[in-house]
Design a protein around this motif. Structure first.
Motif, PDB file in Angstrom:
ATOM      1  N   MET A 219       0.690  -1.144  -0.008  1.00  0.00           N
ATOM      2  CA  MET A 219       0.105  -0.014   0.043  1.00  0.00           C
ATOM      3  C   MET A 219       0.739   1.311  -0.012  1.00  0.00           C
ATOM      4  SD  MET A 219      -2.853  -1.012  -0.257  1.00  0.00           S
ATOM      5  CE  MET A 219      -3.655   0.463  -0.244  1.00  0.00           C
ATOM      6  N   ILE A 220       1.936   1.145   0.661  1.00  0.00           N
ATOM      7  CA  ILE A 220       2.904   2.421   0.914  1.00  0.00           C
ATOM      8  C   ILE A 220       3.499   2.616  -0.531  1.00  0.00           C
ATOM      9  CG2 ILE A 220       4.790   3.278   1.562  1.00  0.00           C
ATOM     10  CD1 ILE A 220       4.222   1.906   4.246  1.00  0.00           C
ATOM     11  N   ARG A 221       3.920   1.454  -1.177  1.00  0.00           N
ATOM     12  CA  ARG A 221       4.760   1.516  -2.351  1.00  0.00           C
ATOM     13  C   ARG A 221       3.633   1.826  -3.581  1.00  0.00           C
ATOM     14  NH1 ARG A 221       6.342  -3.299  -2.246  1.00  0.00           N
ATOM     15  NH2 ARG A 221       4.576  -4.193  -3.521  1.00  0.00           N
ATOM     16  N   ARG A 222       2.447   1.576  -3.511  1.00  0.00           N
ATOM     17  CA  ARG A 222       1.506   1.584  -4.666  1.00  0.00           C
ATOM     18  C   ARG A 222       0.721   3.154  -4.214  1.00  0.00           C
ATOM     19  NH1 ARG A 222      -1.244  -4.062  -6.445  1.00  0.00           N
ATOM     20  NH2 ARG A 222       0.890  -5.011  -6.708  1.00  0.00           N
ATOM     21  N   HIS A 223       1.077   3.983  -3.422  1.00  0.00           N
ATOM     22  CA  HIS A 223       0.419   5.324  -3.255  1.00  0.00           C
ATOM     23  C   HIS A 223       1.623   6.384  -3.127  1.00  0.00           C
ATOM     24  CE1 HIS A 223      -2.997   2.660  -1.994  1.00  0.00           C
ATOM     25  NE2 HIS A 223      -3.764   3.833  -2.213  1.00  0.00           N
ATOM     26  N   PRO A 224       2.435   6.419  -4.257  1.00  0.00           N
ATOM     27  CA  PRO A 224       3.453   7.276  -4.198  1.00  0.00           C
ATOM     28  C   PRO A 224       2.892   8.759  -3.994  1.00  0.00           C
ATOM     29  CG  PRO A 224       3.443   6.580  -6.129  1.00  0.00           C
ATOM     30  CD  PRO A 224       2.073   5.519  -5.482  1.00  0.00           C
TER      31      PRO A 224
END
Length: 486
Positions: A316-321
């Motif tokens: 989720m962190i990686r895909r919400h830059p």
């Protein structure tokens, strides 16, 4: 030119260590958070060069600005004198201003001497005599209900205002309920003393200061009325233990597949009902399935609940830059474009040609959902109609082909029926409708109307099964008319 941070302990001067007393007397400039601290009068007697930060607290726009101002003022003094920062409790633990001072000192290359005091949580625990053998969690001034483990003793310190106590109460009630007995601890007559009261009353006390704390002793599973996700995992471990439940011990990832699917559908049905209590109950059943899978995974050395949480949090962190990094996305469409691009990078795909367009799309999902996902994916490369009109013509075409097949031998009826359903999903999608949800609603509507027909037939002294198709159709139209607009 030196700097010392001194922990003042919970309040009584007798609890000050000898090192702390010596540091206070030897300070050339002594800084304290507020004159409201119980030891302020004592500090004034020991050192006339005392300065409070009360004016800084009054003028600060937020806590970050407050702590930065305090840190700079103390460090500026330490450049030319021996400065001492006296903070409540331990001195460093749970003290944001002290942490800011240490951080700024490190940036400036200045050493900081720490003289720790008796922490507020240790004093509160001693005052109430609570059993902490299962562990202790300490919260300074505020608490997050999601981080509470009911088996551990919880200590919330520095509830120095009714507002702070009220905010802590609201969070704690989520984990414990309104009437949970707690210890209210504060400095009285030179000693830390504890009284028992219901949780709902901690923000209704006569007065407050920095020594006020709440202690909630840990309780076993059978002693509690409210629980956390960690408790569910513990229950699953108990159920699957050698002396646990025979049914739970027999379950595997494979045997639980149908249960997980059924529970997800029951959540959807509860959402359609609009009954929040029912939704909550059904989500609990889904959570139980997830907990069982996590427990089985741990037993077999495949993965743990921490691996599951780490994987999804990292994703989720990686895909919400656009939230956690410097990428920009102003619309949902831009968010989805970024999401797909990141997914491709994760799989090592540098171009669309790296893998077939529809590979893996919707696999394992119900057919209606998969059909819609396949169509949406095809749309990304332009293989789609502009709107629903030509899709409707395709439905008519597929319907004709099915009728033609049935007029002949019917050997390919399943194939033609599948084409018809796929075309119908296409129409629903192009109309902005989720096919699976629409069909579920249609099923519910059909069920409701048939039940109403049964009731109406009985009122007329008959049974639905005994009526002719024409008579049943009359009832159907009557129910339809009555339900118009509902």
């Amino acid at each position: 030119m030196s700097l010392t941070i001194v922990g003042l302990g919970p309040g009584p001067e007798e609890d000050l260590t000898m090192r702390a007393q010596a540091a206070i007397r030897g300070a050339e400039r002594l800084f304290v958070q507020t004159e409201r601290h119980p030891l302020y009068a004592y500090l004034c007697e020991q050192n006339a060069q005392i300065e409070t930060m009360d004016s800084v607290y009054e003028q600060a726009v937020d806590f970050d600005a407050l702590n930065e101002t305090i840190a700079r003022r103390v460090l500026d003094a330490a450049q030319s004198t021996h400065a001492v920062w006296a903070a409540a409790g331990h001195g460093l633990q749970g003290q944001a201003a002290s942490q800011a001072i240490v951080q700024l000192a490190q940036q400036q290359g200045m050493a900081v001497d720490i003289v720790p005091g008796l922490s507020a949580d240790a004093a509160a625990l001693a005052a109430c005599g609570a059993d902490a053998s299962a562990g202790v969690s300490v919260h300074v001034g505020e608490v997050d209900a999601l981080r509470i483990e009911g088996a551990r003793t919880q200590i919330i310190t520095e509830l120095d205002t009714p507002l702070r106590a009220g905010q802590a109460k609201i969070a704690l009630m989520q984990a414990y309920g309104d009437e949970q007995p707690v210890y209210w601890v504060r400095l009285r007559q030179g000693r830390m003393r504890a009284i028992q009261l219901p949780l709902c009353e901690i923000d209704r006390q006569a007065d407050y200061d920095v020594t006020c704390s709440v202690v909630i002793p840990g309780r076993s599973l059978l002693q509690r009325e409210r629980f956390q996700v960690a408790d569910l995992l513990e229950i699953c471990c108990i159920l699957r233990a050698p002396d646990g439940c025979p049914w739970d011990r027999e379950q595997t990832h494979f045997s639980l597949k149908s249960s997980l699917l059924e529970e997800c559908y029951e959540v959807l049905a509860a959402i359609d009902e609009g009954d929040s209590d029912h939704v909550c109950e059904e989500l609990g059943d889904v959570l139980l399935n997830l907990a069982l899978h996590a427990t089985i995974g741990t037993e077999q050395g495949e993965y743990t609940i921490h691996d599951i949480a780490t994987g999804i949090c990292t994703k989720m962190i990686r895909r919400h830059p656009h939230i956690f990094a410097d990428t920009h996305a102003q619309t949902s469409e831009q968010v989805l474009q970024n999401w797909e691009a990141i997914k491709a990078q994760e799989r090592g795909e540098t171009t669309q040609a790296c893998k077939p367009l529809l590979k893996g799309v919707g696999e394992g999902m119900p057919a209606l959902i998969r059909a819609q996902k396949l169509q949406q994916k095809a749309r990304k490369v332009g293989f789609d109609w502009a709107d629903y009109r030509p899709a409707m013509e395709k439905v008519k075409e597929e319907l004709g082909e099915l009728a033609q097949e049935m007029d002949q031998c019917g050997a390919h009826a399943e194939e033609e029926a599948g084409d018809l359903l796929f075309a119908a999903v296409n129409v629903a999608r192009l109309c902005g409708v989720h096919a699976e949800t629409a069909l579920m609603s249609a099923c519910e509507k059909f069920q409701s109307r048939v039940h109403a027909m049964e009731r109406l037939a009985r009122l007329q002294g008959n049974e639905l099964k005994n009526l002719s198709l024409q008579q049943q159709d009359v009832l159907w139209e009557k129910i339809k008319e009555e339900n118009k607009g509902k």
